[in-house]
Every structure is written in structure tokens, then in C-alpha cells.
Motif scaffolding. Structure first.
Motif, PDB file in Angstrom:
ATOM      1  N   CYS A 177       0.849  -1.101   0.037  1.00  0.00           N
ATOM      2  CA  CYS A 177       0.094   0.274  -0.240  1.00  0.00           C
ATOM      3  C   CYS A 177       0.672   1.420   0.499  1.00  0.00           C
ATOM      4  O   CYS A 177       1.824   1.236   1.111  1.00  0.00           O
ATOM      5  N   CYS A 205      -0.072   1.473   5.559  1.00  0.00           N
ATOM      6  CA  CYS A 205      -0.403   1.153   6.256  1.00  0.00           C
ATOM      7  C   CYS A 205       0.152  -0.138   6.776  1.00  0.00           C
ATOM      8  O   CYS A 205      -0.606  -0.768   7.236  1.00  0.00           O
ATOM      9  N   CYS A 216      -4.910  -1.088  -1.936  1.00  0.00           N
ATOM     10  CA  CYS A 216      -5.185  -2.098  -0.551  1.00  0.00           C
ATOM     11  C   CYS A 216      -6.600  -2.128  -0.032  1.00  0.00           C
ATOM     12  O   CYS A 216      -7.697  -1.391  -0.139  1.00  0.00           O
ATOM     13  N   CYS A 227      -7.056   0.425   3.536  1.00  0.00           N
ATOM     14  CA  CYS A 227      -7.300   1.947   3.525  1.00  0.00           C
ATOM     15  C   CYS A 227      -7.745   2.356   1.621  1.00  0.00           C
ATOM     16  O   CYS A 227      -8.117   3.430   1.803  1.00  0.00           O
TER      17      CYS A 227
HETATM   18 ZN   LIG Z   1      -3.509   0.615   2.625  1.00  0.00          ZN
END
Ligand SMILES: [Zn+2]
Ligand SMILES: *Cc1c(COP(=O)(O)O)cnc(C)c1O
Length: 442
Positions: A9, A13, A26, A29
């Protein structure tokens, strides 16, 4: 030594996926995914050893390392088995000294990296070889993939169709109807892709292909898929290699969806990380005034970003109002003291024509980059002693209508200052000799 890469990502994250997973964002997120490499493993070779390895493979025919992309396989996509690589020996495009143009504008150390001298006539081949190779590997491993698909402003579809055909994989192409050049339209047709011309613009095609590829058996080939960036990042590495591992002062690049500039930055940062270079060039992004969301954001110091409705521009491959790789590109521009400048239709067409008068044959996007070069030189931002590389993204021969329109002096919003239409004459010696005398002022 086992080298390795994975999807991660871009928003930090920490979420990771295998490059063989069918995933483009991702799931935690919603961020895009970048390919990351095990840099510690790559440090098993010294900078000098990497340089030597890359040099040694350049233009050899040892499959698949003679390709400009696969000659750097360990840095690009180490896991793919060589027998599943789909390559047409892309890369190693010429980077030539634009002596006359450089001297005219007062920057004698001017170079042009002709990425359009490639299998399908644009830099898109660099990324597509990697993406299609990964798909071929996945299919060989038993993944149920039926087809590859992309939305395109013309060059992505030409590259996808060619590489998919070379691999025997069905391709689906979504194009904005009437908004790509004839040459670009006919390329995927010739390569046997399913070509769907839609009554919308690129951004509209992009929305539909994203919906289409929620079906995991249809694999997304747009640059949202960062596998393409792994191939495209070799352009920066190759430029440095072509200068015997010296870094130029400036690289100017025309941008639309912002994948290519992100890739350019990624390759150069990887070189620095692994010790092959110790400084970075500055990067100038060149946008068409009629499709300029990055430029507008730049004016706010990247504090604000608003997609725009891209207006019709001669630079059709960068007629994009909502670039997918905006976040990636901003990171690169921050790391490279980047700047963004724009060019009008008149400026891009005349810049291309002026360069053509010095022996080039520029596509309109290269015209955008050259127009921006001229502005930065005039403004003193680029200095006479700087070494400047302009990335030429496609072959001029793909844009015959643009050239013909220019020299016929019938392009909208363009005053053709370098028009050179043919003279139509009687088939008569004296008419011809008079015409020559008049032209050369004898
Ligand atoms: Zn992410
Ligand atoms: C794709 C393309 C661009 C823009 O690259 P992005 O990754 O979309 O920014 C520029 N010029 C040509 C000729 C292209 O095909």
C-alpha cells in the motif's frame, strides 16, 4: 541469491500482497499499491557489480536479458520465470544529442530520449512487457484469468494488444470514440484485440474498466496496476547508464495519468538507494493547458487537488482530467525538487514543428515537453550549462493527422509558424528551377 518483490500500500499502512494476487487497491485503506523490492537482498551486489551486469547484458541475445527492461530483471520483477517472460526486446531506445535545437535555445547540452522508437511506438511497451509476463506466469500457475483489459488514450491499448497477442492472451480495449489517432486505433485492431469504442472520454473509459475488472478473471492493465511502473522505471536507469552513469541536471517529461513520471522517479530513487548514483536530477512535468490538473495543484503547492474535465487537445495521450497516480507523482516531485509547467495548443504544435526543423519528428506530447523546455530556459530556471534530457514519449509517425494539419495550417488555436506545405507545380523544368531559386533566395 533470491530476490523478491511484492505489492504494498502506498499510504504506508503496511498492507502487502503477492504480485500474483488480483488486487489493485489496498483492502484496508483504499490506497494504490506499489511494487516494493527486497533491497537488502539486492545489496548483495556492489554498485559496480550491478553496473557491470547491466552493461554486459545490454543488447545481448541471452533470453530475456537483451531487453532493456529484462536486462534489469532483478530490479524489476525477479520472480517471473524466464520462460514466461513476454518480451519484444523493448528498451535501449536512443538518447541523442539534440545539437542544433540545443544551440538555438542556448542550452547546448540538450538530449532527447526517444522512447517512441519501440515495438509499438511508445514507452508503454516498457511497462506492458512486465504486466503481461506476470499474467502469463499466473496463467501457467493455474490462475483462472480469461483476458487482460485496459482503458486507453491510444498507446496503452497498442502495447497491451501487441504483448497480449504475443503471449496468446485475449485483450479487451476501451477507447474514447473519435479521440485517438488512426494509427493508434488500428494497432489493437491489427493485433486481434476486442476493441470497444465508447462515447465518452478517457476518464469515462477508466471508470468502466475498473468496474469490469472487479471480475477477477479480467485482469486490469492500466497504470493503476503498478506492475507497469516496474518496467517503465527502467527509463531513468537507462538514461543514466547512457551517460556512463552520470546523472543529468534536468529531465523533462510530458504527463497525463502520472504513471510514467512516478516510474521515472522510482527507478532513480532505487539507483540512489543501491548506491549507483549519489545525486538526483530535477524533474519538470509538462502538461497540456487543456488537461492540467497537476499544474493547477502545483500552483497551490500541492495543497489542493481537483480533477478537471479534460478539454480536447492535440496531445491526446495526455488528455486526462483525473490522473490515477496523482499521489505517487506528488511524492516524486517533492523528492526531485520537481516543477510543473503547461503548454497551450499553439505552443505545443510550434515547439514540435521547430524541433522537426532540426531533424526530429515529434509527437504532440513531445511538443508539450519541448514547449515547457523553451519556457524554463527563457525564465532562467534551466541554465545554459545544464544537461537536459527531454523524454519523447511516442513516435511522431503515430500522429500523422497532427503533422498534416499543422503544415496545412488548419489546426484549431494554432498559428503554424513553421508550416512547410509542398508547392504544387507544372511538370516543367523552368517552373521547378524558379521555385528553387525563390525558396533559397538565389
Ligand atoms: Zn493501505
Ligand atoms: C501515456 C502517454 C503519456 C503520459 O504518460 P502517463 O503515465 O499517463 O502520465 C505521454 N505521452 C504519450 C505518447 C503517452 O502514450
Amino acid at each position: 541469491m533470491s530476490y523478491h518483490c511484492w505489492f504494498e500500500c502506498i499510504r504506508g499502512c503496511g498492507r502487502r500482497y503477492s504480485i500474483y494476487d488480483v488486487v489493485y487497491r489496498c483492502e484496508d485503506c483504499g490506497g494504490l499499491l506499489d511494487v516494493e523490492h527486497d533491497l537488502e537482498a539486492l545489496k548483495d551486489r556492489s554498485p559496480a557489480e550491478w553496473k557491470q551486469l547491466f552493461e554486459q547484458r545490454t543488447r545481448t541475445n541471452q533470453w530475456p536479458y537483451g531487453s532493456g527492461v529484462w536486462g534489469k530483471k532483478e530490479w524489476v520483477c525477479p520472480q517471473v520465470e524466464n520462460e514466461n517472460v513476454v518480451s519484444m526486446y523493448e528498451g535501449h531506445t536512443n538518447c541523442f544529442w539534440a545539437e542544433r535545437l540545443g544551440k538555438e535555445i542556448g542550452v547546448p547540452d540538450l538530449w532527447v530520449k526517444l522512447c517512441g522508437n519501440s515495438h509499438t511506438g511508445s514507452f508503454k511497451d516498457l511497462g506492458m512487457t512486465v504486466l503481461v509476463s506476470v499474467v502469463k506466469q499466473m496463467m501457467a500457475d493455474g490462475k483462472p484469468i480469461r483476458a487482460v483489459a485496459c482503458a486507453s488514450t491510444g498507446d496503452t491499448s497498442a502495447a497491451l494488444a501487441a504483448y497480449a497477442a504475443a503471449a496468446g492472451i485475449p485483450a479487451v480495449i476501451l477507447l474514447p470514440r473519435g479521440k485517438v489517432s488512426t494509427a493508434q486505433l488500428v494497432q489493437p485492431i491489427a493485433n486481434g484485440a476486442l476493441v470497444l469504442a465508447l462515447d465518452t472520454d478517457f476518464d469515462g473509459c477508466m471508470r468502466i474498466v475498473q468496474e469490469l475488472t472487479t471480475d477477477p478473471t479480467i485482469y486490469l492493465a492500466n497504470s493503476m496496476n503498478s506492475l507497469r511502473m516496474e518496467g517503465q522505471k527502467t527509463v531513468g536507469i537507462e538514461i543514466v547508464q547512457q551517460f556512463d552513469w552520470e546523472v543529468p541536471d534536468w529531465i523533462i517529461i510530458p504527463v497525463g495519468n502520472l504513471g510514467n513520471v512516478s516510474a521515472l522517479g522510482k527507478g532513480l530513487l532505487m539507483m540512489r538507494e543501491l548506491g549507483l548514483i549519489d545525486k538526483l536530477p530535477r524533474i519538470a512535468c509538462a502538461q497540456a493547458e487543456r488537461a492540467n490538473p497537476l499544474y493547477l495543484s502545483y500552483l497551490t503547492g500541492f495543497q489542493e487537488y481537483r480533477p478537471v474535465k479534460a478539454q480536447k487537445t492535440l496531445a491526446s495521450a495526455i488528455q486526462i482530467g483525473d490522473p490515477v497516480s496523482y499521489e505517487r507523482a506528488v511524492k516524486v516531485l517533492r523528492a526531485f525538487e520537481g516543477i510543473v509547467e503547461q503548454a497551450s495548443e499553439d505552443e505545443l504544435a510550434n515547439a514540435a514543428a521547430r524541433a522537426d526543423r532540426t531533424g526530429m519528428y515529434c509527437c504532440p506530447h513531445t511538443g508539450v515537453a519541448l514547449a515547457v523546455l523553451f519556457k524554463l530556459v527563457e525564465r532562467g530556471q534551466i541554465k545554459p550549462s545544464d544537461r537536459v534530457v527531454v523524454i519523447s514519449t511516442a513516435h511522431g509517425l503515430k500522429f500523422t493527422n497532427f503533422k498534416v494539419g499543422y503544415h496545412d495550417q488548419n489546426l484549431d488555436e494554432v498559428i503554424s509558424r513553421h508550416a512547410n506545405p509542398p508547392l504544387e507545380l507544372r511538370a516543367d523544368y523552368s517552373a521547378v528551377s524558379e521555385a528553387i531559386n525563390r525558396a533559397f533566395g538565389y
